[in-house]
Design an enzyme around this catalytic site. Sequence first.
Site, PDB file in Angstrom:
ATOM      1  N   GLU A 167     -28.070 -20.206  17.433  1.00 32.62           N
ATOM      2  CA  GLU A 167     -27.807 -19.717  18.800  1.00 32.62           C
ATOM      3  C   GLU A 167     -29.116 -19.243  19.442  1.00 32.62           C
ATOM      4  OE1 GLU A 167     -25.157 -20.742  20.482  1.00 32.62           O
ATOM      5  OE2 GLU A 167     -23.768 -19.652  19.195  1.00 32.62           O
ATOM      6  N   THR A 219     -31.584 -20.927  19.996  1.00 34.76           N
ATOM      7  CA  THR A 219     -32.708 -21.633  19.374  1.00 34.76           C
ATOM      8  C   THR A 219     -33.058 -22.897  20.146  1.00 34.76           C
ATOM      9  OG1 THR A 219     -31.048 -22.580  17.923  1.00 34.76           O
ATOM     10  CG2 THR A 219     -32.420 -20.851  16.979  1.00 34.76           C
ATOM     11  N   GLY A 254     -17.339 -19.430  26.699  1.00 34.93           N
ATOM     12  CA  GLY A 254     -18.446 -19.798  25.821  1.00 34.93           C
ATOM     13  C   GLY A 254     -18.250 -21.127  25.118  1.00 34.93           C
ATOM     14  N   SER A 299     -18.909 -25.835  31.626  1.00 35.03           N
ATOM     15  CA  SER A 299     -19.874 -26.333  32.615  1.00 35.03           C
ATOM     16  C   SER A 299     -20.512 -27.644  32.170  1.00 35.03           C
ATOM     17  CB  SER A 299     -20.930 -25.282  32.911  1.00 35.03           C
ATOM     18  OG  SER A 299     -21.453 -24.767  31.724  1.00 35.03           O
ATOM     19  N   ASP A 351     -25.595 -27.800  24.862  1.00 32.87           N
ATOM     20  CA  ASP A 351     -24.225 -27.975  25.344  1.00 32.87           C
ATOM     21  C   ASP A 351     -23.984 -29.396  25.846  1.00 32.87           C
ATOM     22  OD1 ASP A 351     -24.301 -25.307  24.841  1.00 32.87           O
ATOM     23  OD2 ASP A 351     -24.114 -24.674  26.925  1.00 32.87           O
TER      24      ASP A 351
HETATM   25  C1  GLA Z   1     -25.748 -21.450  26.424  1.00 32.96           C
HETATM   26  C2  GLA Z   1     -26.786 -22.498  26.826  1.00 32.96           C
HETATM   27  C3  GLA Z   1     -27.278 -23.287  25.607  1.00 32.96           C
HETATM   28  C4  GLA Z   1     -27.698 -22.350  24.482  1.00 32.96           C
HETATM   29  C5  GLA Z   1     -26.653 -21.281  24.226  1.00 32.96           C
HETATM   30  C6  GLA Z   1     -27.121 -20.242  23.247  1.00 32.96           C
HETATM   31  O1  GLA Z   1     -24.572 -22.061  25.980  1.00 32.96           O
HETATM   32  O2  GLA Z   1     -26.258 -23.382  27.771  1.00 32.96           O
HETATM   33  O3  GLA Z   1     -28.311 -24.145  25.975  1.00 32.96           O
HETATM   34  O4  GLA Z   1     -28.953 -21.785  24.748  1.00 32.96           O
HETATM   35  O5  GLA Z   1     -26.258 -20.597  25.413  1.00 32.96           O
HETATM   36  O6  GLA Z   1     -27.337 -20.819  22.002  1.00 32.96           O
END
Ligand code: GLA
Length: 376
Positions: free
Chosen positions: A21, A23, A111, A115, A159
Site C-alpha cells: 500500500e 508503494t 477503497g 473510480s 488501481d
Molecule cells: C489509491 C491510489 C493507488 C494507491 C493506493 C494506496 O487507491 O489510487 O494508486 O496509491 O491508494 O496504495
Amino acid sequence: MHQLKTDLVVTSPGRINLIGEHTDYNDGFVLPAAIDKVIILKLGKNGTTNECRIQSEGFGEVVHIDLGNIAKSNNDWENYILGVLHELILLTDKLRGFDCSIESHLPIGSGVSSSAALECGLAFGLNELFGLGLTKWDIIQLSQRAEHNYVGTKCGIMDQFASVMGKDEQVMLLDCKTLAFEYIPVNIEPYRILMLNTNVKHNLAFGEYNVRREQCQQGLTIVGNKFQIGGTFRNVTMQMLDDCKKEMEDVIYNRCSYVVQENQRVLEAVAALRANKMETFGELLYQTHKGLSEQFEVSCPELDFLVDFSKNWEEVLGARMMGGGFGGCTLNIVHKEAIASFVKEAGKVYKEKFSLELSAFQTVPSKGTSILKRNG
Ligand code: GLA
C-alpha cells in the site's frame, strides 16, 4: 428515463490489494486483483459528431457533454468521465458522439476503487466502439492521467492496472518501476477474503494522499543528495534512511521507512502465498496495518478498531486497512467457517462503538475490464 443507444456492454471491476500500500507511486511492488464487483457501462454511437449523453444510475438526469468543449466540472463523478474524454482526444481524432449509461455495483468511497473501474471501463468501451487501436497499457495510463489532471488525485498506477489486467483466481505482482508483472494463483482454502466496510470516508482523504506523495518525494531528494540511487525510491535502503535521519524531519523518515519496509513485506508475502504459509501471510498483513497506522498515518479510529478486533479471533489470520486510507474497508483473511459469526460480532461491537453500520462482503480475484455483450 431517456432512451439511450447501446451497441456494447462493458463490465469493469473494482480491485482489492492484498499487500503493498502506498508503494505504487514510489516505484515499489503491489499485489492487487480485480474483484467480482463491477461497474456496467452500456455504450452506443449516437450518430452525432460531438454530442455525448451520459446517464448514471443514482444521479438522475442525463448529462450532456460536447466533445468539442471539454472542461473540468464542479461535479466529482463527471470529472472522471471528462478526464478520460480529454485524454482520449489528445491521443486520437476518431472519437465521435456517443451515449453511455452507467450502473455501479461498487460501494463508492469504500477503497475498492470505483473510480478506476469507471475510468477504465469508459476508455475500454470507447476504444472498442470507435476502433481507437489503444492497447491495455494505453487504457491504464490514460485513465491514471485522467485522475491526475481532472480529478486532482496524483494516484499511482495500481488501481487502473488491476481493473484492466485482472484474471479469475489470480492476484498480480506488479513492479511499478518496470511495469513487469506476473499472475500468482490464489489458493487459500479454507480461508476467504472478507472485506469489512467502515462506511466512513474522512474528508482528509483527498488532500492527504497528495501530501503523502510529496513527503516521500522529499525523503527521496534528501537520500539522493547523499547516495547514488538513480532518482528512484526502489534503490533506497533502511541503512541509507538511517544515515540521512539527521537531515530529515521525523515525519519524512517515518513515511520513507514505511515504504522501504512495505516493499520488503510484499516480496515476503508472495513467497508465503506460493508456499501456502498462510499464517506468515496473515502476520505480514498485520504488520502492514501497523505501518500504515503509525508510520504512514493514513488509518483512522474505525479501521484501527476493526483490525484490533480481528486479533481476538484465531480464525482470522490477518487484517489491515486497504487502499488510500482514512476510511473504506479492512481486508481480512478469515476461515470460511468463522465468517458468519465474525461478521455478526464485528457489526455489533462496531455499532456500539461508533453508532455506524458495518457492511461486509466476501470477494475473489476476478477478470478485468471486458466486453459483456455486443448488439448486432
Ligand atoms: C489509491 C491510489 C493507488 C494507491 C493506493 C494506496 O487507491 O489510487 O494508486 O496509491 O491508494 O496504495
